[in-house]
Design an enzyme around this catalytic site. Structure first.
Site, PDB file in Angstrom:
ATOM      1  N   ARG A  93       0.844  -1.207   0.000  1.00  0.00           N
ATOM      2  CA  ARG A  93       0.000   0.000   0.000  1.00  0.00           C
ATOM      3  C   ARG A  93       0.872   1.247   0.000  1.00  0.00           C
ATOM      4  O   ARG A  93       0.413   2.318   0.364  1.00  0.00           O
ATOM      5  CB  ARG A  93      -0.925  -0.007   1.210  1.00  0.00           C
ATOM      6  CG  ARG A  93      -0.173  -0.237   2.516  1.00  0.00           C
ATOM      7  CD  ARG A  93      -1.093  -0.097   3.657  1.00  0.00           C
ATOM      8  NE  ARG A  93      -0.471  -0.584   4.878  1.00  0.00           N
ATOM      9  CZ  ARG A  93      -0.990  -0.412   6.057  1.00  0.00           C
ATOM     10  NH1 ARG A  93      -2.119   0.222   6.182  1.00  0.00           N
ATOM     11  NH2 ARG A  93      -0.400  -0.883   7.120  1.00  0.00           N
ATOM     12  N   GLY A 126      -4.786  -2.053   0.022  1.00  0.00           N
ATOM     13  CA  GLY A 126      -3.915  -0.944  -0.392  1.00  0.00           C
ATOM     14  C   GLY A 126      -4.143   0.342   0.382  1.00  0.00           C
ATOM     15  O   GLY A 126      -3.547   1.370   0.075  1.00  0.00           O
ATOM     16  N   ASP A 252      11.077  -7.085   7.598  1.00  0.00           N
ATOM     17  CA  ASP A 252      10.600  -6.138   6.582  1.00  0.00           C
ATOM     18  C   ASP A 252      10.301  -4.775   7.209  1.00  0.00           C
ATOM     19  O   ASP A 252      10.006  -3.821   6.482  1.00  0.00           O
ATOM     20  CB  ASP A 252       9.357  -6.680   5.850  1.00  0.00           C
ATOM     21  CG  ASP A 252       8.278  -7.133   6.813  1.00  0.00           C
ATOM     22  OD1 ASP A 252       8.555  -8.038   7.622  1.00  0.00           O
ATOM     23  OD2 ASP A 252       7.170  -6.589   6.783  1.00  0.00           O
TER      24      ASP A 252
HETATM   25  P1  AMP Z   1       3.054  -4.128   8.034  1.00  0.00           P
HETATM   26  O1  AMP Z   1       2.625  -5.113   9.057  1.00  0.00           O
HETATM   27  O2  AMP Z   1       2.222  -2.869   7.989  1.00  0.00           O
HETATM   28  O3  AMP Z   1       4.520  -3.824   8.113  1.00  0.00           O
HETATM   29  O4  AMP Z   1       2.792  -4.801   6.604  1.00  0.00           O
HETATM   30  C1  AMP Z   1       3.309  -6.058   6.232  1.00  0.00           C
HETATM   31  C2  AMP Z   1       3.061  -6.240   4.755  1.00  0.00           C
HETATM   32  O5  AMP Z   1       1.679  -6.219   4.447  1.00  0.00           O
HETATM   33  C3  AMP Z   1       3.716  -5.176   3.869  1.00  0.00           C
HETATM   34  O6  AMP Z   1       4.154  -5.789   2.694  1.00  0.00           O
HETATM   35  C4  AMP Z   1       2.563  -4.226   3.624  1.00  0.00           C
HETATM   36  O7  AMP Z   1       2.736  -3.488   2.440  1.00  0.00           O
HETATM   37  C5  AMP Z   1       1.383  -5.178   3.524  1.00  0.00           C
HETATM   38  N1  AMP Z   1       0.120  -4.537   3.909  1.00  0.00           N
HETATM   39  C6  AMP Z   1      -0.258  -4.155   5.142  1.00  0.00           C
HETATM   40  N2  AMP Z   1      -1.495  -3.615   5.115  1.00  0.00           N
HETATM   41  C7  AMP Z   1      -1.911  -3.635   3.839  1.00  0.00           C
HETATM   42  C8  AMP Z   1      -3.096  -3.241   3.158  1.00  0.00           C
HETATM   43  N3  AMP Z   1      -4.106  -2.682   3.795  1.00  0.00           N
HETATM   44  N4  AMP Z   1      -3.142  -3.449   1.831  1.00  0.00           N
HETATM   45  C9  AMP Z   1      -2.136  -4.001   1.163  1.00  0.00           C
HETATM   46  N5  AMP Z   1      -1.008  -4.422   1.742  1.00  0.00           N
HETATM   47  C10 AMP Z   1      -0.877  -4.240   3.064  1.00  0.00           C
HETATM   48 MG    MG Z   2       5.857  -2.985   7.224  1.00  0.00          MG
END
Ligand code: AMP
Ligand code: MG
Length: 486
Positions: A93, A126, A252
């Site tokens: 996103r 996203g 990540d």
């Molecule tokens: P995070 O836990 O926010 O670090 O996200 C982990 C992964 O999930 C990353 O690759 C983000 O881009 C993806 N991600 C998290 N939330 C969303 C969302 N609402 N839509 C698409 N991808 C997401």
């Molecule tokens: Mg992240």
């Protein structure tokens, strides 16, 4: 100073082959409006406030028109999430609009968070909700105010676009700045998918673009790893000393620049407790406060593994083995500074550990305690400090030892305490303060966001009329559960 149309873009990442990213288009949010911006962050890319107030600013960020000079893309990466390898993640996103070179020659990625679907969105939509966007916006600027390395947040847009999480919410958009958003997971992706030429290209790119001085040595890849080990250790020492917990230290979410990145269910601790877990989905406590130094090391181990096609294993292991010493030295120096001390003798380091045990046992607010310690008067009752302890015997005895340690320093007490006030913040972004600002914003008012944003820029200064923000969290606030969905 620049205008929106004359920002000095140099999109070096977009010049890499397309195995590293996908070109994307942001999907405009319905009814997007500028909710708040940080003039300080805007100055990093030479943008004056007047430019942010132009209607075109929102149109460019919201993808209604293309900001001149940009090349919007989403990056691919992988990562270890809660200890398990996920072979492909990526900007699900997030959209990198481009890289601005400012007048000082610094490079700043302009990244949108919440701009719509990308090829890496997997099951996600996203989008980013207003609630989590405010939390990231406020905390990244609060960390900057505290002097802790972090990605920056330039502005926040809100919208009428509905998004579903555990309930119906609205979508928002964050404009984030960082010298680069490259994570440990980028290296893992190219190593573990067997794309070792691309791994070399990525590493060469990072060195050439961000560490040109390392490129001149005879072992630049190893030198890069050593640099990341050091910066990560020092960053985590900062988190530990200020009493902050990231909550989702997946690889990540680890910046190759040693910055705090990806603010989710983080928290500044109220009452000190080493087992504190801000992320209620982290049932095992993998990312508990006290675990952070070890997880930092474990994550660096995953980065080392990803660099094995480029660097001999033994050299990586040797570099990684320096982490513990760097971390402890940095942490000790920071904790001593909080106490106004500088000599790390055995007796003095024991003062730190015994204090943390007492704070834990008596459930004392970490930030309030250290700030009040800046007013300690040896030989007096110091009721403002001791009143936090049901039975003052242990803290009295600790304060007596502390008075001895202070006495060793040949510096007037008022000077020592002035130094202490520059490392012990009066104001932190407590969860309930963020929550109140979120609730107001959800009703359409960004006044509380503005107030906190302003306050947290100078967290070490006394600020008239803001005493209530410096108080320990009320009991109801301790029961707030921060949603992990964002
Ligand atoms: P995070 O836990 O926010 O670090 O996200 C982990 C992964 O999930 C990353 O690759 C983000 O881009 C993806 N991600 C998290 N939330 C969303 C969302 N609402 N839509 C698409 N991808 C997401
Ligand atoms: Mg992240």
């Amino acid at each position: 100073m620049a205008t929106l149309e004359t920002l000095n873009f140099d999109n070096s990442f977009s010049r890499l082959p397309t195995v590293f990213y996908s070109a994307v288009k942001s999907q405009p949010l319905k009814g997007a409006r500028l909710a708040h911006f940080s003039p300080d962050a805007a100055r990093l890319i030479d943008l004056p406030e007047a430019e942010l107030l132009r209607p075109e600013f929102v149109e460019y960020l919201n993808g209604q028109s293309l900001l001149p000079g940009t090349y919007p893309l989403s990056q691919v990466y992988a990562g270890h999430q809660f200890g398990h390898y996920v072979p492909q993640l990526g900007d699900g996103r997030a959209i990198l609009l481009g890289e601005v070179m400012n007048q000082q020659g610094e490079r700043w990625d302009l990244q949108l968070k919440g701009a719509g679907l990308t090829p890496y969105s997997r099951m996600g939509d996203g989008r980013a909700v207003l609630r989590s966007t405010i939390r990231e916006y406020l905390c990244s600027e609060a960390m900057a105010g505290l002097g802790i390395p972090t990605t920056r947040a330039l502005c926040l847009l809100h919208s009428e676009e509905p998004v579903w999480r555990e309930q119906l919410e609205t979508a928002a958009l964050l404009l984030r700045l960082s010298p680069t958003h490259i994570r440990f997971g980028h290296f893992e992706f190219f190593c573990h998918s067997g794309q070792h030429e691309a791994l070399k290209q990525l590493t060469d790119y990072v060195i050439k673009t961000h560490f040109s001085e390392l490129g001149r040595g005879d072992a630049p890849y190893l030198a890069l790893f050593r640099w990341v080990v050091e910066k990560t250790a020092v960053l985590i020492a900062d988190w530990m000393a200020i009493g902050w917990t990231h909550g989702v230290m997946n690889t990540d979410n680890m910046s190759i620049m040693g910055l705090t990145i990806d603010y989710g269910p983080y928290a500044f601790m109220d009452e000190y407790h080493p087992d504190f877990i801000p992320n209620h989905s982290d049932t095992e406590g993998r990312y508990a406060h006290k675990m952070q130094p070890w997880i930092g090391q474990w994550n660096l181990g995953r980065l080392a593994a990803a660099l094995t096609p480029l660097v001999p294993v033994e050299a990586l292991k040797e570099a990684l083995s320096s982490y513990e010493k760097i971390y402890w030295e940095a942490y000790t120096i920071k904790m001593l500074a909080k106490l106004g001390l500088s000599q790390a003798t055995d007796g003095v380091t024991e003062l730190i550990t015994s204090l943390l045990t007492i704070l834990t046992d008596y459930h004392v607010d970490y930030t309030v305690f250290f700030r009040q310690l800046c007013h300690f008067q040896p030989g007096e009752t110091n009721a403002a400090i001791t009143s936090h302890f049901q039975d003052p015997a242990r803290i009295d005895s600790w304060l007596a030892d502390y008075a001895w340690a202070l006495d060793e320093i040949e510096e007037p007490l008022d000077q020592i305490q002035a130094r202490m006030k520059r490392v012990n913040p009066k104001y932190i972004l407590r969860n309930h303060l963020a929550q109140q600002a979120i609730e107001q914003a959800e009703q359409g008012s960004f006044k509380a966001v503005e107030r906190l944003h302003q306050l947290l820029q100078t967290p070490f200064d006394e600020q008239p009329d803001c005493e209530s923000y410096a108080e320990p969290s009320p009991d109801w606030a301790k029961r707030i559960v921060i949603s992990c969905s964002s």
